[in-house]
Design a protein around this motif. Structure first.
Motif, PDB file in Angstrom:
ATOM      1  N   UNK A   1       1.034  -1.251  -0.155  1.00  0.00           N
ATOM      2  CA  UNK A   1       0.202   0.010  -0.028  1.00  0.00           C
ATOM      3  C   UNK A   1       1.039   1.141  -0.070  1.00  0.00           C
ATOM      4  N   UNK A   2       1.884   1.324   0.559  1.00  0.00           N
ATOM      5  CA  UNK A   2       3.039   2.392   0.715  1.00  0.00           C
ATOM      6  C   UNK A   2       3.690   2.454  -0.459  1.00  0.00           C
ATOM      7  N   UNK A   3       4.001   1.365  -1.134  1.00  0.00           N
ATOM      8  CA  UNK A   3       4.998   1.665  -2.305  1.00  0.00           C
ATOM      9  C   UNK A   3       4.267   1.975  -3.547  1.00  0.00           C
ATOM     10  N   UNK A   4       3.243   0.958  -3.821  1.00  0.00           N
ATOM     11  CA  UNK A   4       2.413   1.175  -5.279  1.00  0.00           C
ATOM     12  C   UNK A   4       1.320   1.990  -5.061  1.00  0.00           C
ATOM     13  N   UNK A   5       0.461   1.874  -3.921  1.00  0.00           N
ATOM     14  CA  UNK A   5      -0.748   2.771  -4.049  1.00  0.00           C
ATOM     15  C   UNK A   5      -0.525   4.137  -3.321  1.00  0.00           C
ATOM     16  N   UNK A   6       0.863   4.475  -2.700  1.00  0.00           N
ATOM     17  CA  UNK A   6       1.177   5.603  -2.248  1.00  0.00           C
ATOM     18  C   UNK A   6       0.264   6.044  -1.181  1.00  0.00           C
ATOM     19  N   UNK A   7      -0.207   5.228  -0.169  1.00  0.00           N
ATOM     20  CA  UNK A   7      -1.129   5.714   0.717  1.00  0.00           C
ATOM     21  C   UNK A   7      -0.525   6.275   2.032  1.00  0.00           C
ATOM     22  N   UNK A   8      -1.128   7.260   2.765  1.00  0.00           N
ATOM     23  CA  UNK A   8      -0.534   7.624   3.922  1.00  0.00           C
ATOM     24  C   UNK A   8      -0.541   6.747   4.987  1.00  0.00           C
ATOM     25  N   UNK A   9       0.039   6.832   6.206  1.00  0.00           N
ATOM     26  CA  UNK A   9       0.058   5.999   7.360  1.00  0.00           C
ATOM     27  C   UNK A   9      -1.372   5.916   7.775  1.00  0.00           C
ATOM     28  N   UNK A  10      -2.330   7.119   7.690  1.00  0.00           N
ATOM     29  CA  UNK A  10      -3.570   7.069   8.172  1.00  0.00           C
ATOM     30  C   UNK A  10      -4.368   6.163   7.426  1.00  0.00           C
TER      31      UNK A  10
ATOM     32  N   UNK B   1      -0.705   2.241  13.902  1.00  0.00           N
ATOM     33  CA  UNK B   1       0.110   1.557  12.734  1.00  0.00           C
ATOM     34  C   UNK B   1       1.417   1.887  12.572  1.00  0.00           C
ATOM     35  N   UNK B   2       1.949   3.099  12.738  1.00  0.00           N
ATOM     36  CA  UNK B   2       3.350   3.514  12.755  1.00  0.00           C
ATOM     37  C   UNK B   2       4.317   2.761  13.739  1.00  0.00           C
ATOM     38  N   UNK B   3       3.866   2.670  15.068  1.00  0.00           N
ATOM     39  CA  UNK B   3       4.399   1.862  15.988  1.00  0.00           C
ATOM     40  C   UNK B   3       4.574   0.443  15.562  1.00  0.00           C
ATOM     41  N   UNK B   4       3.631  -0.188  15.151  1.00  0.00           N
ATOM     42  CA  UNK B   4       3.712  -1.445  14.501  1.00  0.00           C
ATOM     43  C   UNK B   4       4.722  -1.726  13.591  1.00  0.00           C
ATOM     44  N   UNK B   5       4.634  -0.729  12.387  1.00  0.00           N
ATOM     45  CA  UNK B   5       5.450  -1.030  11.517  1.00  0.00           C
ATOM     46  C   UNK B   5       6.908  -0.699  11.715  1.00  0.00           C
ATOM     47  N   UNK B   6       7.268   0.369  12.526  1.00  0.00           N
ATOM     48  CA  UNK B   6       8.669   0.585  13.043  1.00  0.00           C
ATOM     49  C   UNK B   6       9.045  -0.701  13.867  1.00  0.00           C
ATOM     50  N   UNK B   7       8.524  -1.097  14.548  1.00  0.00           N
ATOM     51  CA  UNK B   7       8.930  -2.472  15.345  1.00  0.00           C
ATOM     52  C   UNK B   7       9.070  -3.444  14.390  1.00  0.00           C
TER      53      UNK B   7
ATOM     54  N   UNK C   1       9.999  -3.352  11.110  1.00  0.00           N
ATOM     55  CA  UNK C   1      10.901  -3.049  10.004  1.00  0.00           C
ATOM     56  C   UNK C   1      12.055  -2.382  10.336  1.00  0.00           C
ATOM     57  N   UNK C   2      12.043  -1.614  11.502  1.00  0.00           N
ATOM     58  CA  UNK C   2      13.079  -0.755  11.958  1.00  0.00           C
ATOM     59  C   UNK C   2      12.803   0.720  11.225  1.00  0.00           C
ATOM     60  N   UNK C   3      11.659   1.006  10.595  1.00  0.00           N
ATOM     61  CA  UNK C   3      11.605   2.288   9.768  1.00  0.00           C
ATOM     62  C   UNK C   3      10.011   2.732  10.045  1.00  0.00           C
ATOM     63  N   UNK C   4      10.114   4.139  10.160  1.00  0.00           N
ATOM     64  CA  UNK C   4       8.582   4.536  10.234  1.00  0.00           C
ATOM     65  C   UNK C   4       8.085   4.447   8.730  1.00  0.00           C
ATOM     66  N   UNK C   5       6.660   4.404   8.672  1.00  0.00           N
ATOM     67  CA  UNK C   5       6.110   4.178   7.268  1.00  0.00           C
ATOM     68  C   UNK C   5       6.427   5.272   6.190  1.00  0.00           C
ATOM     69  N   UNK C   6       6.511   6.644   6.759  1.00  0.00           N
ATOM     70  CA  UNK C   6       6.966   7.440   5.671  1.00  0.00           C
ATOM     71  C   UNK C   6       8.373   7.570   5.049  1.00  0.00           C
TER      72      UNK C   6
END
Length: 269
Positions: free
Chosen positions: A224-233, A247-253, A255-260
């Protein structure tokens, strides 16, 4: 990208050469609602499937399932054919079960002993697909596609038939991961003790049930982030998180990176 067969008939299976793919390819990422199965005869190149790079080489196969984000990175010297087909096209129980799997291996080499059979199955499908519409029975391409898949022997085929508990779990996760993130939900829904379920998942994947679910959510988030270019929200809303912060806390835990930051890095690859 939706399935739109060329010509006048609504065929469930379509074929093309790598020459034709080069004409159509713009170098960008794609996300289709159909399967792409490529058989490489010769040459070398690369393809990226769900953020993993795979080498294309002589006598190898590539399988891109619906929903996967992919990019043909370097196909200038590749010769071979691609088969595009809808998920319901295969006609045998084994091949339909295989194409329904969300855990398809993206790339593998075809053993020398298998290559003559793969080549014959592929060529028969190509010949049938080239027939003029009035002389082309619509049931034959799906039958020949099933034969080609069986001859290609995708690496995950044996594991699929040997682990019924994992099959149930995998199908349930694929249907519900956007709403249910806890392994306990799937254990209750399928009627297994949590330990029994996690053992079955670990036996097949080497991961616990919890990690398998997390990995599936993260993969969808990356798509969703890479292809659809959706925001974290928007990702949070689509993946069952109460808000962008959770979601940002989950994703960072995971992957080690924030969604943006991950999205920005993916855009420049």
């Amino acid at each position: 990208m939706t399935y739109q067969p060329s010509g006048h008939r609504a065929a469930a299976v379509e074929t093309m050469t790598f020459d034709r793919l080069r004409e159509l390819n713009d170098g960008g990422t794609q996300r289709a609602d159909f399967h792409v199965l490529a058989v490489v005869d010769a040459g070398h190149g690369t393809v990226t499937v769900d953020f993993r790079h795979h080498p294309l080489k002589e006598r190898s196969a590539v399988w891109i399932p619906p929903g996967a984000v992919h990019r043909w990175d370097d196909i200038a010297g590749v010769a071979g054919h691609l088969v595009l087909y809808v998920p319901t096209a295969p006609v045998t129980h084994a091949t339909r079960e295989l194409v329904a799997s969300p855990d398809l291996v993206a790339h593998w080499s075809v053993p020398d002993a298998d290559w003559p059979f793969v080549e014959m199955a592929r060529d028969h499908l190509l010949l049938e697909a080239s027939a003029v519409p009035e002389n082309a029975p619509t049931e034959l391409p799906p039958i020949l596609l099933s034969a080609l898949i069986a001859r290609l022997r995708p690496p995950q085929a044996q594991a699929l038939s040997a682990h019924p508990v994992f099959q149930e779990f995998r199908s349930s996760v694929e249907a519900h991961f956007r709403e249910h993130h806890a392994a306990g939900y799937y254990a209750r829904a399928l009627g297994y003790a949590p330990r029994t379920l996690s053992r079955a998942v670990q036996q097949v994947t080497g991961r616990t049930a919890k990690v398998y679910i997390v990995d599936r959510i993260v993969l969808e988030a990356k798509r969703l982030l890479a292809h659809d270019r959706l925001t974290a929200a928007r990702c949070a809303a689509m993946l069952g998180f109460p808000d962008a912060s959770n979601f940002s806390v989950f994703f960072r835990k995971a992957t080690g990176m924030r969604p943006g930051a991950w999205q920005a890095a993916a855009a420049v690859e």
